[in-house]
Design a protein around this motif. Structure first.
Motif, PDB file in Angstrom:
ATOM      1  N   SER A  63       0.866  -1.197   0.070  1.00  0.00           N
ATOM      2  CA  SER A  63      -0.060   0.066   0.076  1.00  0.00           C
ATOM      3  C   SER A  63       0.917   1.419  -0.136  1.00  0.00           C
ATOM      4  N   GLY A  65       2.732   4.717  -1.069  1.00  0.00           N
ATOM      5  CA  GLY A  65       2.157   5.505  -1.795  1.00  0.00           C
ATOM      6  C   GLY A  65       0.692   6.014  -1.873  1.00  0.00           C
ATOM      7  N   THR A  66       0.077   5.217  -1.127  1.00  0.00           N
ATOM      8  CA  THR A  66      -1.601   5.437  -0.997  1.00  0.00           C
ATOM      9  C   THR A  66      -1.832   6.079   0.317  1.00  0.00           C
ATOM     10  N   GLU A  68      -5.832   6.418   2.687  1.00  0.00           N
ATOM     11  CA  GLU A  68      -7.212   6.785   2.618  1.00  0.00           C
ATOM     12  C   GLU A  68      -7.691   7.046   4.131  1.00  0.00           C
ATOM     13  N   VAL A 172       1.497  12.294  -0.305  1.00  0.00           N
ATOM     14  CA  VAL A 172       1.010  10.739  -0.448  1.00  0.00           C
ATOM     15  C   VAL A 172       2.108   9.879  -0.579  1.00  0.00           C
ATOM     16  N   ASP A 173       3.077  10.139  -1.478  1.00  0.00           N
ATOM     17  CA  ASP A 173       4.275   9.402  -2.156  1.00  0.00           C
ATOM     18  C   ASP A 173       5.086   9.062  -1.043  1.00  0.00           C
ATOM     19  N   GLU A 178       0.581   1.129   4.848  1.00  0.00           N
ATOM     20  CA  GLU A 178      -0.347   0.880   6.205  1.00  0.00           C
ATOM     21  C   GLU A 178      -0.038   0.101   7.057  1.00  0.00           C
TER      22      GLU A 178
END
Length: 192
Positions: A63, A65-66, A68, A172-173, A178
């Protein structure tokens, strides 16, 4: 005198076999750490009570680079949260409160943080903890995230860096992955 196998080929020396096995195991471990999962030790109480000082987290590298909203992520804070990696504060663990394009505010009349006008439900906050003592109203730039520690009274996070370079927003990168689960100590192991 040499020893030949039944089919006439020479067997490799046991030391060579052991060395090849060790090299393959090390290469496999490095590949797993880079692409699958990586452990991180938590040095502070900024994410208590969910994550305690000394806990070792397993981070899902797939996960990277992402981000939420609501996820607990580990990210590289160099240049944003820490001036350099030399001070030991390169990696940080925080909860994603808002991502690119979202407006995050504190505080609503009831004291809640809102994202795009909707109050956040934050059951992970320690009992009696205010969502924030610092007021803010901002839109998170695309490709960035706004992060807070769960233990708001003992967390350096996006709120404290609103006037700093990057305005407390983390690209975010920079997300390493996570935080999936606690793996140590054994008495606390389990999914987050």
């Amino acid at each position: 005198m040499s020893c030949d196998s039944v089919d006439g080929r020479r067997r490799p020396h046991p030391v060579v076999v052991a060395a090849v096995c060790v090299v393959l195991l090390l290469a496999g471990a490095l590949l797993v750490r880079h692409y699958v999962a990586q452990p991180f030790r938590v040095p502070s109480a900024s994410m208590a009570p969910a994550i305690q000082p000394g806990d070792v987290l397993l981070v899902d590298r797939s996960s990277r680079g992402t981000a939420e909203r609501g996820e607990i992520v580990v990210f590289d804070g160099r240049g944003y949260f820490a001036p350099s990696a030399a001070d030991g504060d390169r990696f940080w663990v925080k909860r994603v409160i808002a991502v690119g394009g979202e407006r995050v505010q504190c505080c609503a009349p009831d004291g809640a943080i809102t994202v795009d006008g909707v109050p956040l439900e934050e059951p992970y906050l320690p009992e009696g903890t205010a969502p924030s003592e610092i007021e803010f109203d901002l839109r998170v730039p695309e490709g960035h995230m706004f992060v807070l520690g769960d233990n708001r009274s003992d967390s350096t996070d996006s709120r404290h860096l609103l006037g700093a370079p990057g305005g407390g927003m983390i690209p975010v990168d920079r997300v390493v992955g996570e935080a999936d689960r606690i793996v140590w100590p054994l008495t606390r192991r389990g999914a987050l």
